[in-house]
Write a protein that holds these residues in place. Structure first.
Motif, short mmCIF file in Angstrom:
data_model
loop_
_atom_site.label_atom_id
_atom_site.label_comp_id
_atom_site.label_asym_id
_atom_site.label_seq_id
_atom_site.Cartn_x
_atom_site.Cartn_y
_atom_site.Cartn_z
N ASN A 32 40.54 39.72 38.82
CA ASN A 32 39.75 39.25 39.97
C ASN A 32 38.67 40.26 40.36
N ARG A 66 45.11 34.97 51.11
CA ARG A 66 45.09 33.50 51.34
C ARG A 66 46.47 32.97 51.69
N GLU A 122 30.19 33.96 46.27
CA GLU A 122 31.56 34.45 46.02
C GLU A 122 32.17 33.65 44.87
N GLU A 179 34.96 32.11 42.41
CA GLU A 179 36.36 31.76 42.62
C GLU A 179 37.25 32.82 41.99
N GLU A 180 38.27 33.24 42.72
CA GLU A 180 39.16 34.27 42.18
C GLU A 180 40.23 33.59 41.32
N THR A 181 39.83 33.29 40.08
CA THR A 181 40.71 32.53 39.21
C THR A 181 41.56 33.42 38.32
N LYS A 195 34.56 39.40 40.28
CA LYS A 195 33.65 39.63 41.41
C LYS A 195 32.52 40.58 41.01
N TYR A 214 47.53 36.53 45.98
CA TYR A 214 47.23 35.55 47.05
C TYR A 214 47.34 36.18 48.44
#
Ligand code: IMP
Length: 192
Positions: free
Chosen positions: A45, A83, A34, A36-38, A49, A80
């Motif tokens: 994003n 998260r 996975e 990082e969703e930067t 991916k 976000y």
């Protein structure tokens, strides 16, 4: 033709299989790391991916990224959404942050970005949105995530059937646009 779907979510895989099968595309999963969703946007994003999955497998790869943007929270939780706050506390946290906020200030929208990256670097991408309000309390048992606190015309997404939600949701709109763009891309590829 085989596409890899960059998700660990079984529900998303099934939705992509339903979308891609009529185009003669077999949608498969793979053991993927996975990234990082930067990214700063849903589209960035989704691209990160899909690009990582394409590089790892050598197959065209599809990914999506989605979330809820609340006007009163300056567009948060936005990218976000998955998260934000503790798992199981996310809906309640949004409701608490909007406690005492009048109906006219409770505007919100969902966003869904879908991206397909091909081994030659080409990409096909689409975005869908749907607009509504944050309800005063959670209502409805259907759907997932923030569905039961997001309402349109007085009805929350948690109170809709899957078909009703698909017809008006961000993901439904994104998938429809994505399907059209992918069909055009594949048709052009066949011509060249
Ligand atoms: P991701 O797209 O897998 O990164 O997750 C985005 C997060 O946004 C999910 O964990 C949900 O909390 C929320 N979300 C995205 N789409 C929906 C939806 O259709 N209904 C409710 N919540 C959603």
């Amino acid at each position: 033709m085989k596409f890899v779907i960059a998700t660990h979510n079984k529900g998303k895989l099934v939705e992509f299989q339903r979308l891609l099968e009529p185009m003669g595309i077999q949608a498969v999963t793979a053991q993927l790391s996975e990234p990082e969703e930067t990214g700063k946007t849903f589209a960035e994003n989704a691209y990160l991916k899909a690009a990582a999955a394409c590089q790892e497998t050598g197959l065209p790869a599809v990914a999506d990224d989605s979330g809820l943007c609340v006007d009163y929270l300056d567009g948060g939780p936005g990218i976000y959404s998955a998260r934000f706050a503790q798992p199981g506390q996310r809906r309640l946290t949004v409701l608490k942050k909007l406690e005492g906020v009048a109906e006219e200030q409770r505007g919100a929208h969902f966003v869904s970005a879908v991206c397909c990256v091909f081994p030659n670097g080409d990409r096909v991408e689409a975005e869908g949105k749907c607009f509504g309000r944050i309800a005063f309390q959670s209502r409805g048992e259907n759907g997932f995530g923030y569905d039961s606190i997001f309402e349109q015309d007085g009805v929350t997404f948690g109170e809709l059937s899957a078909e009703e939600k698909d017809a008006r949701s961000h993901r439904g709109h994104a998938f429809a646009a994505f399907e059209q763009k992918l069909r055009e891309y594949l048709a052009n590829q066949q011509k060249t």
